[in-house]
Scaffold this motif. Structure first.
Motif, short mmCIF file in Angstrom:
data_model
loop_
_atom_site.label_atom_id
_atom_site.label_comp_id
_atom_site.label_asym_id
_atom_site.label_seq_id
_atom_site.Cartn_x
_atom_site.Cartn_y
_atom_site.Cartn_z
N GLN A 9 9.54 -22.49 -13.36
CA GLN A 9 10.14 -23.55 -13.83
C GLN A 9 11.26 -24.22 -12.65
OE1 GLN A 9 12.49 -22.63 -17.37
NE2 GLN A 9 12.61 -24.71 -17.89
N VAL A 10 12.08 -23.51 -12.03
CA VAL A 10 12.81 -23.68 -10.80
C VAL A 10 11.85 -24.40 -9.73
CG1 VAL A 10 14.14 -23.17 -8.86
CG2 VAL A 10 14.53 -21.94 -10.83
N GLN A 11 10.99 -24.13 -9.35
CA GLN A 11 10.10 -24.64 -8.31
C GLN A 11 9.54 -25.97 -9.01
OE1 GLN A 11 7.08 -21.46 -7.85
NE2 GLN A 11 7.98 -21.05 -5.69
N GLU A 12 9.00 -26.31 -10.11
CA GLU A 12 8.81 -27.44 -10.77
C GLU A 12 9.82 -28.46 -10.72
OE1 GLU A 12 7.03 -26.37 -14.50
OE2 GLU A 12 5.35 -25.35 -13.68
N TYR A 13 10.95 -27.88 -11.17
CA TYR A 13 11.96 -28.92 -11.03
C TYR A 13 12.26 -29.61 -9.57
CZ TYR A 13 16.62 -30.99 -11.61
OH TYR A 13 17.63 -32.21 -11.83
N TYR A 14 12.28 -28.95 -8.72
CA TYR A 14 12.45 -29.26 -7.35
C TYR A 14 11.29 -29.85 -6.49
CZ TYR A 14 16.98 -27.12 -7.48
OH TYR A 14 18.22 -26.84 -7.78
N THR A 15 9.93 -29.83 -7.27
CA THR A 15 8.79 -30.49 -6.62
C THR A 15 9.09 -31.89 -6.27
OG1 THR A 15 7.26 -28.61 -7.54
CG2 THR A 15 6.37 -30.82 -6.74
N ASP A 16 9.45 -32.54 -7.02
CA ASP A 16 9.84 -33.90 -7.03
C ASP A 16 11.31 -34.32 -7.61
OD1 ASP A 16 9.95 -36.61 -6.38
OD2 ASP A 16 7.92 -37.31 -6.99
N ALA A 69 6.90 -16.66 -3.06
CA ALA A 69 8.24 -16.24 -3.66
C ALA A 69 8.11 -14.68 -3.56
CB ALA A 69 8.33 -16.88 -4.94
N SER A 70 9.29 -14.18 -3.12
CA SER A 70 9.50 -12.75 -3.20
C SER A 70 10.25 -12.65 -4.44
CB SER A 70 10.01 -12.24 -1.89
OG SER A 70 9.32 -12.29 -0.94
N ILE A 71 9.95 -12.06 -5.52
CA ILE A 71 10.56 -11.70 -6.80
C ILE A 71 10.83 -10.22 -7.05
CG2 ILE A 71 10.55 -12.03 -9.24
CD1 ILE A 71 8.77 -14.56 -8.70
N ASP A 72 12.11 -9.84 -7.10
CA ASP A 72 12.81 -8.58 -7.40
C ASP A 72 12.87 -8.75 -8.94
OD1 ASP A 72 13.43 -5.94 -7.22
OD2 ASP A 72 15.14 -6.34 -5.83
N HIS A 73 13.70 -7.47 -9.58
CA HIS A 73 13.89 -7.46 -10.95
C HIS A 73 15.19 -8.47 -11.50
CE1 HIS A 73 16.99 -4.70 -9.30
NE2 HIS A 73 17.68 -5.14 -10.51
N ASP A 74 15.87 -8.71 -10.42
CA ASP A 74 16.97 -9.77 -10.74
C ASP A 74 17.27 -11.02 -9.68
OD1 ASP A 74 18.32 -8.37 -9.14
OD2 ASP A 74 20.19 -8.12 -9.92
N SER A 75 16.40 -10.94 -8.86
CA SER A 75 16.40 -11.89 -7.73
C SER A 75 15.24 -12.49 -7.32
CB SER A 75 17.44 -11.25 -6.67
OG SER A 75 16.92 -10.21 -5.87
N ALA A 76 15.28 -13.55 -6.49
CA ALA A 76 14.24 -14.09 -5.97
C ALA A 76 14.44 -14.90 -4.66
CB ALA A 76 13.62 -15.17 -6.75
N CYS A 77 13.57 -14.87 -3.77
CA CYS A 77 13.60 -15.35 -2.39
C CYS A 77 12.51 -16.48 -2.43
CB CYS A 77 13.65 -14.47 -1.45
SG CYS A 77 13.68 -15.41 0.53
N LEU A 78 13.02 -17.86 -2.14
CA LEU A 78 11.91 -18.98 -2.24
C LEU A 78 11.85 -19.58 -0.91
CD1 LEU A 78 12.70 -20.42 -5.74
CD2 LEU A 78 11.07 -18.81 -5.29
N GLY A 99 13.64 -24.33 5.02
CA GLY A 99 14.79 -23.60 4.41
C GLY A 99 14.48 -22.40 3.39
N CYS A 100 15.33 -21.62 2.74
CA CYS A 100 15.03 -20.73 1.74
C CYS A 100 16.26 -20.85 0.85
CB CYS A 100 15.02 -19.47 2.64
SG CYS A 100 14.39 -18.01 1.74
N SER A 101 15.84 -20.43 -0.55
CA SER A 101 16.68 -20.21 -1.71
C SER A 101 16.81 -18.62 -2.08
CB SER A 101 16.47 -21.31 -2.65
OG SER A 101 16.51 -22.42 -2.62
N LEU A 102 17.98 -18.15 -2.25
CA LEU A 102 18.15 -16.96 -2.90
C LEU A 102 18.43 -17.29 -4.14
CD1 LEU A 102 18.72 -13.94 -2.92
CD2 LEU A 102 20.96 -14.21 -2.06
N LEU A 103 18.07 -16.81 -5.26
CA LEU A 103 18.28 -16.80 -6.75
C LEU A 103 18.75 -15.48 -7.23
CD1 LEU A 103 15.32 -19.28 -7.93
CD2 LEU A 103 17.70 -19.91 -6.79
N ARG A 104 19.69 -15.52 -8.16
CA ARG A 104 19.89 -14.15 -8.84
C ARG A 104 19.87 -14.78 -10.24
NH1 ARG A 104 20.19 -10.65 -5.09
NH2 ARG A 104 21.72 -10.91 -3.52
N CYS A 105 19.22 -13.96 -11.14
CA CYS A 105 19.03 -14.39 -12.50
C CYS A 105 19.00 -13.28 -13.52
CB CYS A 105 17.85 -15.12 -12.51
SG CYS A 105 16.20 -14.65 -11.72
N SER A 106 19.29 -13.70 -14.70
CA SER A 106 18.94 -12.89 -15.82
C SER A 106 18.14 -13.69 -16.81
CB SER A 106 20.37 -12.53 -16.69
OG SER A 106 21.02 -13.70 -17.02
#
Length: 143
Positions: A9-16, A69-78, A99-106
């Motif tokens: 969903q994050v990737q779709e938002y930023y696609t355009d 993307a590299s996705i862990d249990h509570d984070s992702a690197c895009l 660039g690269c985005s670090l996301l922390r999520c629940s």
């Protein structure tokens, strides 16, 4: 929502980026989100929505192309490439930034940090300043 679905969903938002409504961020980011990049730190969903609405002014193009993307249990690197054009940079010609985005999520993203070369994004695109920055970068590479 699963982590994988949230990241998609994050990737779709930023696609355009320019066709998206900042109000849609409420489905992705928590109300207490912290968003950081080399220029700023923004706290809270309303501030992030206002920032994105303001940031799109002057842009004539802004889309992100994501790598795996590299996705862990509570984070992702895009890792990504941003393809953008701004009327104040390089005469409005299309530019590209890695660039690269670090996301922390629940259940939603509560921390988003972007890493990129600010010099490559802005300073190298300004006519006289860009020439100087590129000169010094080349000189440092030869050292």
């Amino acid at each position: 929502m699963s982590r994988q679905a949230l990241i998609q969903q994050v990737q779709e938002y930023y696609t355009d980026f320019l066709v998206r409504d900042p109000a849609d961020l409420a489905g992705i980011y928590s109300k207490e989100v912290v968003f950081c990049d080399p220029l700023r730190r923004i706290e809270g969903l309303p501030a992030l929505q206002a920032h994105f609405a303001h940031m799109s002014r002057g842009l004539t193009q802004c889309r992100f192309q994501f790598e795996k993307a590299s996705i862990d249990h509570d984070s992702a690197c895009l890792p990504w490439h941003m393809h953008y054009a701004h009327q104040s940079l390089r005469g409005g010609r299309p530019l590209r930034l890695r660039g690269c985005s670090l996301l922390r999520c629940s259940d939603k993203v509560f921390y988003h940090e972007d890493f990129f070369d600010l010099g490559a994004m802005v300073y190298e695109q300004v006519p006289l300043l860009g020439t100087l920055v590129r000169f010094f970068k080349a000189r440092m590479e030869r050292s």
